[in-house]
Design a protein around this motif. Structure first.
Motif, mmCIF file in Angstrom:
data_model
loop_
_atom_site.group_PDB
_atom_site.id
_atom_site.type_symbol
_atom_site.label_atom_id
_atom_site.label_comp_id
_atom_site.label_asym_id
_atom_site.label_seq_id
_atom_site.Cartn_x
_atom_site.Cartn_y
_atom_site.Cartn_z
ATOM 1 N N ILE A 272 0.864 -1.183 0.000
ATOM 2 C CA ILE A 272 0.000 0.000 0.000
ATOM 3 C C ILE A 272 0.901 1.234 0.000
ATOM 4 N N VAL A 273 0.415 2.252 -0.707
ATOM 5 C CA VAL A 273 1.239 3.445 -0.884
ATOM 6 C C VAL A 273 0.419 4.691 -0.574
ATOM 7 N N GLY A 274 1.101 5.749 -0.192
ATOM 8 C CA GLY A 274 0.427 7.019 0.098
ATOM 9 C C GLY A 274 0.031 7.734 -1.179
ATOM 10 N N GLU A 275 -0.979 8.570 -1.067
ATOM 11 C CA GLU A 275 -1.458 9.313 -2.248
ATOM 12 C C GLU A 275 -0.368 10.187 -2.847
ATOM 13 N N GLY A 276 0.522 10.671 -2.003
ATOM 14 C CA GLY A 276 1.604 11.533 -2.476
ATOM 15 C C GLY A 276 2.483 10.798 -3.482
ATOM 16 N N LEU A 277 2.754 9.526 -3.213
ATOM 17 C CA LEU A 277 3.581 8.731 -4.132
ATOM 18 C C LEU A 277 2.826 8.465 -5.430
ATOM 19 N N VAL A 278 1.523 8.249 -5.276
ATOM 20 C CA VAL A 278 0.689 8.015 -6.459
ATOM 21 C C VAL A 278 0.760 9.228 -7.378
ATOM 22 N N ARG A 279 0.683 10.415 -6.754
ATOM 23 C CA ARG A 279 0.781 11.656 -7.532
ATOM 24 C C ARG A 279 2.143 11.777 -8.185
ATOM 25 N N ALA A 280 3.185 11.449 -7.412
ATOM 26 C CA ALA A 280 4.543 11.653 -7.910
ATOM 27 C C ALA A 280 4.896 10.697 -9.035
ATOM 28 N N PHE A 281 4.428 9.461 -8.942
ATOM 29 C CA PHE A 281 4.873 8.452 -9.917
ATOM 30 C C PHE A 281 3.780 8.007 -10.883
ATOM 31 N N GLY A 282 2.577 8.491 -10.685
ATOM 32 C CA GLY A 282 1.482 8.103 -11.565
ATOM 33 C C GLY A 282 1.076 6.649 -11.394
#
Ligand SMILES: Nc1ncnc2c1ncn2[C@@H]1O[C@H](COP(=O)(O)OP(=O)(O)OP(=O)(O)O)[C@@H](O)[C@H]1O
Ligand SMILES: [Mg+2]
Lengths: 230, 380
Positions: B135-145
């Motif tokens: 599981i990953v934070g939304e910030g990483l999702v934003r950063a890496f797509g």
């Protein structure tokens, strides 16, 4: 009632310990629509007289009235307001703000009125047209000749339609031709637009333009009406 | 504002001087805001931490792990309600330019321990079921797509080789301060490949009474004192503050430097403004002759000072606010979200206001009080 009434005015300056008395009991009138040249040696108090009339300085004693208002009794902020509406002032030099264009310099007094932008622009254009500089509106002072600068200063002095125009050696730094232009302009303002003019000058030709010449010497005013006619 | 062209014309008089003054104000406020953000971030780390969570780590050094067997023994200490553990993975993703923390965690107990990480129920179930899930934070999702279902491969630095994870969930921190840039995966996934080399990095305990924390800490540390791996136990708050103390007395240092810089800039700006005014004595006299009142002259000069300091402040504070967003700079999950707080922006704004007053008031006052007659005599 004269436009400018000076009554029993004393003026002295205190410098360190000593006091310089410029006038004692000076009394004189300037009529509406008159054109007066003030002459006299350096230090005789010519500039001081203009300053008193414009409310830039206060008499030590006595009263100065302009257009019915007692200038010598007004507060600083009343004076500023009154000056914007009543007086147009032109100095020998350093009249214009170097960072503003001719147009902006002329508009300056109008910023103090309630006129809307379009009206200000229109009046500014008219004033510059009167002094013959309609084509130099967007020039900065450094892009103008000395004579043109002086004419812009005159445009600024008349733009708010004051009753009284005061000039302190307006041609003092100009060559003969530019002086001529400025003096012609003053005569037109007096004859065509019926402006009351008080002009300090050292220049006999300038004085010759005026309809009344006063000599100030050692605090005393000597009249020399229509003395020199070219 | 019909006087604006006049003010702007005056500012343009010495373009370079004005630009430099604005730049120095901007720099001062940028430094101030950035330095203060470091301290607020450190402080918020200990503020948001829960009072009922404690951390047990190796007494020798934080980076040395603890035996797995401690889990059961910790669970039997009075007041301890739940135990979980985590390990620092230290992987490199892509070009490795953006650093973020990865933790190998005991999935079920870890998520229970940290309700602050909010995950949709179906994603949570999918994560728990699959050994290679993450599981990953939304910030990483934003950063890496990234999106749910993506496979992500990282290179291990502590645990060599390529590691592939499948993203099964995305968490949202209930408070910004918890950070949204952590990456969490199954401890077992790490363990099955590394066996002997891996034991828990630290344990997290939930206690039933925050007031019992000192007692719990003492009991635990006494229990393991004479073992091969003595422990150091503290509240989560103390743990976060421990990070802060690694920086030395950051707060004091930051605020001292910040204030010194701001003060120096203030002097420079005030001096520049006064220089401007001295050059303009005759112009002020002309304006007054035209009919500008003392109050108006005063106001115009204050507005000029305000334009300089406010423009500088907007640039400096804006830069400080944008920096972590644009560069993606963060503390990578070690510390909660790095961002300029409204408090910092407010203090920055007040400094700009103070600067306006300090740099404008003297020249404005002098100009307002300038006697026209004297000023004109000086120039002629
Ligand atoms: N602000 C002042 N402080 C002290 N003395 C002053 C001040 N203003 C004028 N004086 C003195 O008052 C006298 C008259 O000065 P004023 O400037 O009116 O003369 P002026 O006739 O305009 O001379 P000029 O032809 O040189 O311009 C002079 O002796 C001058 O030194
Ligand atoms: Mg004079």
């Amino acid at each position: 009632m004269a436009l400018v009434e000076i009554r029993e005015v004393d003026k002295s300056f205190k410098r360190e310990a000593q006091t310089v008395d410029v006038y004692h009991g000076l009394t004189i009138d300037f009529e509406q629509g008159s054109y007066t040249a003030l002459m006299g040696p350096s230090g005789s108090g010519k500039s001081t007289l203009l300053n008193l009339v414009a409310g830039l300085d206060k008499p030590t004693r006595g009263t100065v009235r302009v257009n019915g208002a007692e200038v010598s009794a007004m507060t600083a902020s009343q004076l500023a307001d009154w000056r914007a509406r009543t007086i147009g002032f032109v100095f020998q030099s350093y009249n214009l703000l170097p960072v503003l264009t001719a147009r902006q310099n002329v508009e300056l007094p109008l910023l103090l009125t309630n006129l809307r932008k379009a009206e200000r622009a229109e009046r500014t254009a008219i004033a510059l047209d009167v002094v013959g500089l309609a084509d130099r509106m967007d020039h900065f002072p450094r892009q103008l000749s000395g004579g043109q600068e002086q004419r812009v200063a005159i445009a600024r002095a008349i733009v708010a339609d004051p009753v009284l125009i005061l000039l302190d050696e307006p041609t003092g730094q100009l060559d003969a031709k530019s002086s001529e232009e400025v003096l012609d302009l003053m005569r037109r303002l007096n004859e065509e637009f019926h402006k009351t003019i008080m002009m300090v000058t050292h220049d006999a030709r300038a004085a010759a333009q005026a309809r009344r010449v006063l000599h100030l010497e050692k605090g005393v005013l000597l009249e020399r009406e229509e003395a020199v006619v070219s | 504002m019909k006087f604006l062209p006049l003010v702007l014309a005056n500012l343009k008089r010495h373009m370079l001087r004005t630009a430099l003054t604005i730049c120095s104000v901007a720099l001062a406020l940028f430094l101030f805001a950035s330095l203060r953000t470091v301290s607020t971030t450190l402080a918020s780390g200990s503020e948001v931490s829960s009072a009922s969570r404690m951390i047990t780590q190796n007494a020798t050094a934080f980076v040395i792990p603890l035996p797995q067997s401690y889990a059961t023994r910790l669970g039997s200490i009075p007041h301890v309600q739940a135990v979980t553990w985590a390990n620092w993975f230290g992987g490199k993703y892509g070009d490795g330019k953006k650093f973020f923390a990865q933790f190998a965690v005991e999935p079920e107990s870890y998520l229970k321990m940290y309700p602050e990480f909010q995950i949709p129920e179906d994603q949570k179930q999918a994560f728990l079921k699959e050994r290679s899930a993450a599981i990953v934070g939304e910030g990483l999702v934003r950063a890496f797509g990234w999106k749910v279902g993506d496979n992500v491969t990282m290179q291990g630095t502590i645990f060599p080789g390529d590691w592939t994870f499948t993203i099964r969930g995305i968490y949202h921190p209930s408070q910004k301060e918890y950070g949204d840039d952590s990456f969490m995966f199954h401890y077992d996934y790490l363990y099955e490949r590394e066996r002997d080399r891996v034991t828990p990095g630290w344990f997290i305990l939930k206690i039933d009474d925050p007031n019992a924390a000192p007692l719990v800490a003492k009991t635990i540390d006494d229990e393991f004192r004479n073992s091969s791996a003595p422990t150091k136990t503290g509240t989560e708050k103390a743990f976060a503050a421990g990070f802060a103390s690694m920086w030395g007395n950051v707060n004091l240092l930051m605020s001292t430097i910040g204030m010194a810089v701001v003060f120096a800039i203030l002097l420079v700006t005030a001096n520049a403004m006064m220089m401007n005014q001295r050059e303009r004595t005759s112009e002020v006299a002309v304006m007054k002759t035209v009919g500008f009142s003392d109050a108006r002259v005063f106001g115009l000069i204050i507005v000029e000072a305000a334009l300089i300091s406010m423009t500088g402040a907007a640039l400096g504070l804006g830069g400080a606010i944008l920096l972590p967003i644009v560069t993606g700079f963060g503390t990578g999950g070690f510390l909660p979200g790095f961002h300029v707080t409204p408090g910092t922006a407010l203090v920055g704004g007040s400094i700009a206001l103070l600067l306006t007053v300090a740099s404008g008031i003297v020249p404005a006052w002098q100009a307002a009080k300038l006697p026209v007659v004297q000023a004109l005599r000086r120039v002629e």
